[in-house]
Design a protein around this motif. Structure first.
Motif, PDB file in Angstrom:
ATOM      1  N   TYR A   7      60.658  31.047  27.338  1.00 45.92           N
ATOM      2  CA  TYR A   7      58.984  30.433  26.566  1.00 45.92           C
ATOM      3  C   TYR A   7      59.556  31.278  25.106  1.00 45.92           C
ATOM      4  CZ  TYR A   7      58.657  27.565  30.629  1.00 45.92           C
ATOM      5  OH  TYR A   7      59.063  27.518  31.873  1.00 45.92           O
ATOM      6  N   GLN A  63      48.948  26.626  28.881  1.00 43.96           N
ATOM      7  CA  GLN A  63      49.047  27.076  26.897  1.00 43.96           C
ATOM      8  C   GLN A  63      47.366  27.274  26.541  1.00 43.96           C
ATOM      9  OE1 GLN A  63      50.324  24.256  29.127  1.00 43.96           O
ATOM     10  NE2 GLN A  63      48.591  22.061  28.404  1.00 43.96           N
ATOM     11  N   ALA A  96      51.337  28.906  34.909  1.00 40.63           N
ATOM     12  CA  ALA A  96      51.088  28.982  33.470  1.00 40.63           C
ATOM     13  C   ALA A  96      50.584  28.280  32.520  1.00 40.63           C
ATOM     14  CB  ALA A  96      52.507  28.959  32.900  1.00 40.63           C
ATOM     15  N   HIS A 118      52.845  35.759  29.555  1.00 38.63           N
ATOM     16  CA  HIS A 118      54.030  35.165  29.553  1.00 38.63           C
ATOM     17  C   HIS A 118      55.160  36.001  28.491  1.00 38.63           C
ATOM     18  CE1 HIS A 118      57.194  33.036  31.695  1.00 38.63           C
ATOM     19  NE2 HIS A 118      56.899  32.232  31.992  1.00 38.63           N
ATOM     20  N   TRP A 151      50.123  30.902  27.868  1.00 38.17           N
ATOM     21  CA  TRP A 151      51.472  30.773  27.778  1.00 38.17           C
ATOM     22  C   TRP A 151      51.820  29.496  26.544  1.00 38.17           C
ATOM     23  CZ3 TRP A 151      52.928  25.522  30.902  1.00 38.17           C
ATOM     24  CH2 TRP A 151      54.108  25.651  31.544  1.00 38.17           C
TER      25      TRP A 151
END
Length: 370
Positions: A186, A61, A59, A181, A103
């Protein structure tokens, strides 16, 4: 459909695969600092596992705001794009295919990642969870997530734009596609569930409204790089982190209907994989397949026998393996030949260098089996 096995190829408009073994996304926390930049060690790690039909990256960001754990990679700076280019070049040189998992952690974060500010979420509700935070010496500890602040509608539009730009950055870095994701507690998953989303605007309340953020992100990403190169990960049976929503199964099924109409590249079903976790109901699998005719990946403690049975049932097209890939870089060959699987060192999962990461050797069969 013809008979399938783990070692049969998959025809796909953007991602034709030589086998049906997927390397699942796994956070390993080994970027260069400062800047959370992918590095040569990560390139070596992924290239070692390029015999998977498809690699889904750890994952990553989409922005500084999207970070919730130390040393996880980003895809928003030029240094990060350049670092990931080293990874994709290495995987492609080894004959592999790799997509980047996009993510944003939402409330699964800590003020240390936000200059002392609060993490963001659909609603100001704490996740009752912890995240891994490392100090300047690389020593990590688990810290409680605080109560986040609720996003306003303008900020939501900005995050959608961040997803779009991250997808473009991923293609500039040489990835074969991206995976949004939308599971595991999340940010997108937080919007999907009534237990974490108590908004009163167009992004909360009804099932249709709770799905809006996911579909906005999907439209932005697919519009930028193409639907066939855009996958989505969902996690209907994940209940940890305050995510036990009574309406999540119907919500996931409706998401599948909408994404099927939009031609999503694939759906990736993350199944609960801890001890005593709820089992994925057969009726749900059948309902999902009835609603979604595209490529479907399943992930969650599969071994070769369970994976083959799932493919034979036609309820999935690909099977993702996570933990087995850690200590078995040549996992497809081991599964195909029935070779033994090595165990990984749990102490070396997060952070560190080559030990417990790139120093797991491939299997060397006896001369009589070679």
């Amino acid at each position: 459909m013809p008979d399938m096995s783990l070692f049969s190829p998959l025809s796909h408009p953007a991602l034709p695969l030589p086998n049906r073994i997927v390397m699942a996304p796994m956070t390993r926390c080994r970027t260069d600092q400062p800047g959370d930049v992918p590095n040569a060690l990560m390139a070596e790690y992924y290239a070692q596992r390029a015999s998977a039909g498809l690699i889904i990256s750890e994952a990553t960001q989409i922005s500084r705001q999207g970070q919730g754990y130390s040393f996880t990679p980003g895809i928003y700076s030029q240094a990060q794009i350049d670092g990931w280019r080293g990874v994709t070049d290495a995987v492609h040189a080894a004959g592999g295919r790799i997509v980047l998992q996009l993510w944003h952690v939402g409330r699964m974060s800590h003020p240390v990642f936000h200059d002392g500010g609060l993490p963001v979420a659909p609603s100001a509700l704490p996740p009752q969870a912890q995240v891994w935070v490392a100090d300047a010496n690389g020593q990590g500890q688990m810290l409680d997530c605080p109560t986040p602040r609720a996003l306003d509608s303008g900020e939501i539009a900005d995050i959608v734009a961040d997803y779009r730009q991250a997808a473009l950055n991923a293609m500039a870095a040489g990835f074969d596609g991206v995976e949004i994701h939308a599971g595991n507690g999340y940010l997108i998953d937080q919007f999907l569930r009534s237990t974490s989303n108590q908004r009163q605007d167009r992004y909360g309340g009804s099932r249709r409204s709770r799905l809006r953020f996911l579909l906005d992100v999907y439209h932005a990403v697919a519009g930028a790089i193409g639907a066939a190169r855009t996958g989505v990960r969902l996690a209907p049976y994940i209940t940890a982190r305050g995510m036990a929503c009574p309406d999540i199964i119907p919500t996931i099924l409706e998401a599948a209907v909408q994404l099927d109409k939009l031609g999503v590249g694939y759906l990736h079903l993350s199944e609960a994989d801890w001890d005593d976790a709820p089992q994925v109901d057969l009726l749900f699998r059948q309902a999902l397949r009835q609603r979604f005719a595209g490529t479907l990946i399943v992930a969650g403690r599969y071994d070769a026998a369970r994976a083959e049975a799932m493919l034979a049932s036609k309820l999935a097209d690909l099977v993702a393996f996570g933990r087995p890939f850690i200590a078995n870089p040549d996992l497809p060959a081991r599964l195909q030949h029935g070779w033994p699987l090595a165990d990984f060192d749990p102490a070396a999962l997060f952070g560190g260098q080559a030990d417990g990461y790139t120093r797991y050797p491939p299997y060397t069969p006896p001369a009589s089996q070679a």
